[in-house]
Motif scaffolding. Structure first.
Motif, PDB file in Angstrom:
ATOM      1  N   SER A  10      24.672 147.084   0.490  1.00 35.04           N
ATOM      2  CA  SER A  10      25.707 148.005   0.027  1.00 35.04           C
ATOM      3  C   SER A  10      25.551 148.122  -1.481  1.00 35.04           C
ATOM      4  CB  SER A  10      27.110 147.512   0.396  1.00 35.04           C
ATOM      5  OG  SER A  10      27.594 146.564  -0.530  1.00 35.04           O
ATOM      6  N   VAL A  11      25.667 149.353  -1.980  1.00 35.16           N
ATOM      7  CA  VAL A  11      25.442 149.618  -3.401  1.00 35.16           C
ATOM      8  C   VAL A  11      26.671 150.286  -3.993  1.00 35.16           C
ATOM      9  CG1 VAL A  11      22.935 149.761  -3.165  1.00 35.16           C
ATOM     10  CG2 VAL A  11      24.312 151.823  -2.860  1.00 35.16           C
ATOM     11  N   ILE A  46      26.205 139.083  -9.000  1.00 37.91           N
ATOM     12  CA  ILE A  46      25.707 138.174  -7.963  1.00 37.91           C
ATOM     13  C   ILE A  46      24.654 138.858  -7.115  1.00 37.91           C
ATOM     14  CG2 ILE A  46      26.331 136.829  -5.913  1.00 37.91           C
ATOM     15  CD1 ILE A  46      27.289 135.570  -8.478  1.00 37.91           C
ATOM     16  N   GLY A  47      24.861 140.137  -6.822  1.00 38.31           N
ATOM     17  CA  GLY A  47      23.912 140.870  -5.997  1.00 38.31           C
ATOM     18  C   GLY A  47      22.530 140.957  -6.617  1.00 38.31           C
ATOM     19  N   THR A  48      22.468 141.322  -7.893  1.00 43.02           N
ATOM     20  CA  THR A  48      21.156 141.453  -8.550  1.00 43.02           C
ATOM     21  C   THR A  48      20.466 140.102  -8.679  1.00 43.02           C
ATOM     22  OG1 THR A  48      22.261 141.381 -10.720  1.00 43.02           O
ATOM     23  CG2 THR A  48      21.770 143.559  -9.803  1.00 43.02           C
ATOM     24  N   GLN A  49      21.240 139.042  -8.902  1.00 43.80           N
ATOM     25  CA  GLN A  49      20.634 137.717  -8.993  1.00 43.80           C
ATOM     26  C   GLN A  49      20.200 137.200  -7.621  1.00 43.80           C
ATOM     27  OE1 GLN A  49      22.496 135.127 -12.345  1.00 43.80           O
ATOM     28  NE2 GLN A  49      24.101 136.574 -11.779  1.00 43.80           N
ATOM     29  N   THR A  50      20.893 137.606  -6.578  1.00 43.76           N
ATOM     30  CA  THR A  50      20.446 137.285  -5.223  1.00 43.76           C
ATOM     31  C   THR A  50      19.090 137.920  -4.951  1.00 43.76           C
ATOM     32  OG1 THR A  50      22.719 137.094  -4.388  1.00 43.76           O
ATOM     33  CG2 THR A  50      20.979 137.528  -2.766  1.00 43.76           C
ATOM     34  N   LEU A  51      18.926 139.147  -5.398  1.00 43.89           N
ATOM     35  CA  LEU A  51      17.648 139.831  -5.199  1.00 43.89           C
ATOM     36  C   LEU A  51      16.538 139.187  -6.029  1.00 43.89           C
ATOM     37  CD1 LEU A  51      18.952 143.501  -5.009  1.00 43.89           C
ATOM     38  CD2 LEU A  51      18.113 142.068  -3.133  1.00 43.89           C
ATOM     39  N   ASP A  52      16.879 138.601  -7.171  1.00 49.39           N
ATOM     40  CA  ASP A  52      15.892 137.810  -7.919  1.00 49.39           C
ATOM     41  C   ASP A  52      15.400 136.629  -7.084  1.00 49.39           C
ATOM     42  OD1 ASP A  52      15.882 139.368 -10.191  1.00 49.39           O
ATOM     43  OD2 ASP A  52      17.313 138.127 -11.294  1.00 49.39           O
ATOM     44  N   LEU A 105      25.945 142.542   0.544  1.00 48.13           N
ATOM     45  CA  LEU A 105      27.032 143.424   0.133  1.00 48.13           C
ATOM     46  C   LEU A 105      27.308 143.214  -1.350  1.00 48.13           C
ATOM     47  CD1 LEU A 105      29.520 143.005   3.131  1.00 48.13           C
ATOM     48  CD2 LEU A 105      27.570 144.556   2.891  1.00 48.13           C
ATOM     49  N   GLY A 106      27.309 144.314  -2.104  1.00 49.54           N
ATOM     50  CA  GLY A 106      27.493 144.215  -3.553  1.00 49.54           C
ATOM     51  C   GLY A 106      26.175 144.026  -4.271  1.00 49.54           C
ATOM     52  N   ILE A 121      19.598 149.645   6.787  1.00 53.23           N
ATOM     53  CA  ILE A 121      20.928 150.242   6.749  1.00 53.23           C
ATOM     54  C   ILE A 121      21.485 150.104   5.337  1.00 53.23           C
ATOM     55  CG2 ILE A 121      21.963 148.113   7.669  1.00 53.23           C
ATOM     56  CD1 ILE A 121      24.134 149.942   8.938  1.00 53.23           C
ATOM     57  N   ILE A 122      22.049 151.197   4.818  1.00 56.38           N
ATOM     58  CA  ILE A 122      22.520 151.239   3.434  1.00 56.38           C
ATOM     59  C   ILE A 122      23.933 151.796   3.409  1.00 56.38           C
ATOM     60  CG2 ILE A 122      22.105 152.149   1.110  1.00 56.38           C
ATOM     61  CD1 ILE A 122      19.168 152.752   2.258  1.00 56.38           C
ATOM     62  N   CYS A 123      24.821 151.111   2.704  1.00 58.82           N
ATOM     63  CA  CYS A 123      26.188 151.594   2.523  1.00 58.82           C
ATOM     64  C   CYS A 123      26.390 152.010   1.077  1.00 58.82           C
ATOM     65  CB  CYS A 123      27.197 150.510   2.901  1.00 58.82           C
ATOM     66  SG  CYS A 123      28.917 151.015   2.631  1.00 58.82           S
ATOM     67  N   PHE A 124      26.779 153.264   0.874  1.00 55.65           N
ATOM     68  CA  PHE A 124      27.156 153.762  -0.442  1.00 55.65           C
ATOM     69  C   PHE A 124      28.670 153.639  -0.610  1.00 55.65           C
ATOM     70  CE2 PHE A 124      23.078 155.712   0.318  1.00 55.65           C
ATOM     71  CZ  PHE A 124      22.478 155.754  -0.937  1.00 55.65           C
TER      72      PHE A 124
END
Length: 383
Positions: A34-35, A13-19, A7-8, A53-56
């Motif tokens: 969630s974006v 934090i979200g983009t660094q989690t994806l890193d 989420l986020g 599943i994607i939350c806008f």
């Protein structure tokens, strides 16, 4: 394999989690995202990770996808992501900002997801309830914040009864070298220039007021079962020592590292293991560490956090809601920087929030919503 619901995803934090996920592709799979309103980034992330599943944030943000997925939106959509369940060993990474992160955390726990938590408001507003749910559903909650990650590492192998105090470090934020008098005319742009960390606007303002450190004291109380009178804070401009633990014999353990949030994120997702991360090494050849007192007079928001914690009940929800409203007003140029503290001080000293017993989650969410809306309404903002 851990199956992640993030989420986020478009935030810091979200983009660094994806890193971290990219660095460990055999360890993690993104199932839900969630974006936010950065739709270009959202499209890139969705096409890269293909979540189920994607939350806008809003209905009008939804765009066509190149594959089949479940599409939801808004606060109800966050709940749907948190409740989605298909795999064993599912983890919710909560990188949302604000009290909107509380309800999804509760829902995720109730579907037996483990929690990697960066959303401060979850524990600030409902730490006692969250701890009860963690025990009831037998899941883990691991902090992502660098300060709490540091404490968690320092406590590894130690006995709880031998802890004398926790010492949470603070960078001091954008205005750490200014007096209160010098803060009268600072701008939003000034406040958003954090000297050490690259964070979102809300947490950057909280860092400048030191409310984020007050929140971290409250979080530490619930995360580690330590009384508030055993939790101290200290100004540490370099942000190298991320926190310390002092034991009854006078010995102190500290966790050090460069200012890179991928380190505590990776530790939370791999807990209790340290998985190799490609980050800069700490250069000891030029290392100088400084520590100063964090005074309540200079940083009154830190004092407000201790006061609200002492009052208990609904006052922690009031503290958070008043702060969210005040920061919104400042970021949108309705008030000055120093007025943030005046708004919070006024709200947490109202007697109307006093009550007997432990308030329910619904009561806390209602007072959070009411306080936020009422403060904004006073300044002509109607949501």
């Amino acid at each position: 394999m851990k199956y992640l619901y993030l989420l986020g995803a478009c935030g810091s934090i979200g983009t660094q989690t994806l890193d971290v996920v990219r660095n460990q592709p055999t360890n993690f799979k993104i199932v839900g995202l969630s974006v936010g309103s950065n739709l270009n980034l959202a499209k890139e992330l969705i096409e890269e990770f293909h979540p189920e599943i994607i939350c806008f944030r809003k209905k009008e943000h939804i765009f066509p996808l190149s594959y089949e997925a479940i599409i939801v939106y808004g606060d109800e959509g966050l709940i749907e992501v948190a409740k989605y369940h298909r795999y064993e060993n599912e983890w919710l990474v909560n990188a949302l900002v604000g009290v909107a992160g509380l309800a999804p955390t509760v829902e995720a726990i109730q579907t037996k997801k483990h929690i990697a938590l960066a959303n401060k408001e979850t524990l600030v507003v409902a730490g006692d309830i969250i701890n009860q749910l963690i025990k009831e559903y037998n899941v883990s909650l691991v902090p992502i914040d660098s300060e709490h990650s540091a404490i968690l590492q320092c406590l590894s192998g130690e006995k709880h009864e031998q802890i004398k105090r926790l010492i949470i470090t603070a960078s001091g934020g954008s205005f750490r070298d200014k007096t209160l008098e010098e803060l009268k005319d600072v701008t939003v742009e000034d406040a958003l220039k954090h000297p050490n960390w690259n964070m979102g606007p809300k947490i950057t303002i909280d860092s400048a007021t030191m409310m984020n450190k007050g929140f971290e004291v409250i979080e530490a109380h619930y995360l580690f079962g330590i009384d508030y009178n055993q939790i101290d804070t200290v100004l540490h401009p370099e942000s190298i020592v991320h926190s310390l633990v002092e034991f009854n014999d006078g010995s102190i353990k500290a966790e050090l590292g460069v200012s890179d949030m991928r380190i505590p994120i990776a530790y939370a997702l791999n807990y209790p293991n340290h998985f190799r991360q490609e980050v800069n090494n700490l250069d000891f050849s030029f290392l100088a560490l400084h520590f100063k007192e964090l005074s309540f007079e200079r940083f009154p928001c830190l004092k407000f956090a201790y006061q609200a914690a002492e009052k208990g009940g609904l006052y922690l929800a009031v503290l958070n809601a008043a702060n969210e409203a005040a920061v919104y007003l400042f970021l949108n140029h309705y008030i000055s920087f120093l007025e943030i503290t005046h708004i919070i001080d006024k709200e947490i000293n109202k007697l109307e929030y006093s009550r007997d017993g432990i308030p329910s989650l619904e009561e806390r969410l209602k007072v959070s919503k009411d306080v936020y809306k009422n403060i904004l309404k006073e300044y002509g903002v109607i949501l």
